[in-house]
Enzyme design. Structure first.
Site, PDB file in Angstrom:
ATOM      1  N   TYR A   1       4.687  -0.967  -9.948  1.00 33.82           N
ATOM      2  CA  TYR A   1       4.850  -1.084  -8.499  1.00 33.82           C
ATOM      3  C   TYR A   1       4.999   0.303  -7.891  1.00 33.82           C
ATOM      4  O   TYR A   1       5.945   1.023  -8.196  1.00 33.82           O
ATOM      5  CB  TYR A   1       6.078  -1.948  -8.226  1.00 33.82           C
ATOM      6  CG  TYR A   1       6.463  -2.183  -6.789  1.00 33.82           C
ATOM      7  CD1 TYR A   1       5.566  -1.997  -5.740  1.00 33.82           C
ATOM      8  CD2 TYR A   1       7.741  -2.635  -6.472  1.00 33.82           C
ATOM      9  CE1 TYR A   1       5.932  -2.244  -4.432  1.00 33.82           C
ATOM     10  CE2 TYR A   1       8.128  -2.887  -5.171  1.00 33.82           C
ATOM     11  CZ  TYR A   1       7.226  -2.683  -4.151  1.00 33.82           C
ATOM     12  OH  TYR A   1       7.596  -2.928  -2.852  1.00 33.82           O
TER      13      TYR A   1
ATOM     14  N   LYS B   1       0.768  -2.876  -8.337  1.00 33.17           N
ATOM     15  CA  LYS B   1       1.018  -3.282  -6.949  1.00 33.17           C
ATOM     16  C   LYS B   1       1.080  -1.988  -6.153  1.00 33.17           C
ATOM     17  O   LYS B   1       1.990  -1.178  -6.330  1.00 33.17           O
ATOM     18  CB  LYS B   1       2.327  -4.063  -6.817  1.00 33.17           C
ATOM     19  CG  LYS B   1       2.676  -4.418  -5.367  1.00 33.17           C
ATOM     20  CD  LYS B   1       4.056  -5.045  -5.238  1.00 33.17           C
ATOM     21  CE  LYS B   1       4.404  -5.248  -3.765  1.00 33.17           C
ATOM     22  NZ  LYS B   1       5.794  -5.757  -3.588  1.00 33.17           N
TER      23      LYS B   1
END
Length: 316
Positions: free
Chosen positions: A146, A174
């Site tokens: 992320y 992400k």
């Protein structure tokens, strides 16, 4: 000695096939405990709306306000109740490598399908240290990295992701930096999910993103699914933009917490340091619901303008 064997049977492909993942909200009771009845309703609404995965205890789910006992319990609860119908991705990242390793072991032990890992924040590290941090958690199971520099203060640059991309458990990224970064990864066949709801339509259809990890889908899962599955749809994107902008008018998860309370899906209970949006923003939300159509939102009650005294702040 710590085992490095994968603790679940979820394949990398099981995760890279997901187009819509909701960063799910965690509701609370007035005494500070999790409201599992409201949480289960919310997960069921995600499933009915076509969501394929949930991030448990992420930024939207306020994992940073939980003890690790609470965190792992909620991951296990989600797996036990819904794990055959939706992929459960536990946010077990930390700025401490040892803590991230321990939490990830626990998360896979209670059955999560994949882990979400952020780069070390506040106590930032070097590029070499960042790679070593992720390599310490990757052996345990499928992992999404992320990247959200606005929160961590440090960008995970492409050379880091490229150095990790050959690991069999490295699922993808992400990514919150924007379209060009998305394209950088898709050009190299690295799976990437947009972390920006306002950009997810174009990231998906113009830049090759796998899908989105969405906050907006907490409220309108069916519409966000359409955005990810039904091809370019500028009309739908424009229809959702006022809601998306409202959801990020103050730091996430403040607006989505406020919205779910106004829809009657969650109690108006917020863990400090979060406080509900001001009255004028609560009025604006009701108007947005009316413009999009109440039938597209989760819950059965009409959207209400709650008063200041309706909201409860807790510090547990």
């Amino acid at each position: 000695m710590r085992s490095t064997e994968a603790k679940n049977r979820t394949s990398k492909g099981d995760i890279t096939s997901l187009r819509l993942i909701t960063a799910v909200k965690t509701p609370y009771l007035p005494d500070g405990r999790f409201d599992l009845e409201a949480y289960d309703y919310l997960i069921n609404m995600q499933i009915e709306g076509g969501v394929e995965g949930v991030i448990v205890g992420g930024t939207t789910g306020e994992g940073h306000l939980m003890s690790w006992d609470e965190h792992i319990m909620l991951i296990g609860h989600t797996v036990n109740c819904f794990g055959t119908r939706i992929k459960v991705i536990g946010n077990t990242g930390s700025n401490s490598t040892g803590e991230a390793v321990h939490a990830t072991e626990q998360g896979f032990a209670v059955g999560m399908h994949a882990a979400l890992h952020i780069n070390p924040y506040y106590g930032k590290t070097s590029t070499e240290g960042m790679i070593a941090h992720f390599k310490a958690v990757l052996p345990m199971g499928p992992t999404i990295i992320y990247n959200v520099p606005s929160r961590t203060g440090q960008d995970i640059l492409p050379p880091v992701i490229e150095a990790l991309s050959g690991h069999p458990n490295m699922v993808g990224v992400k990514e919150c930096v924007g379209h060009e970064r998305v394209k950088c990864y898709t050009d190299k066949d690295i799976s990437v999910w947009s972390g920006n709801d306002d950009e997810c339509h174009d990231s998906r259809w113009k830049y090759g993103a796998t899908g989105v990890v969405s906050v907006t889908s907490n409220l309108v899962p069916g519409l966000v699914r359409s955005l990810m599955y039904e091809g370019e749809n500028a009309t739908l994107r424009e229809k959702l933009l006022p809601l998306i902008k409202w959801l990020f008018c103050e730091p996430n998860p403040i607006p989505v917490d406020t919205a779910l309370a106004q829809l009657g899906v969650a109690r108006p209970v917020l863990r400090l340091p979060y406080k509900a949006l001001p009255l004028e923003k609560r009025v604006e939300f009701v108007r947005i619901v009316e413009a999009i159509g109440r039938e597209h939102f989760i819950g059965k009650r009409e959207a209400r303008v709650l008063d200041d005294e309706d909201f409860i702040s807790i510090c547990r």
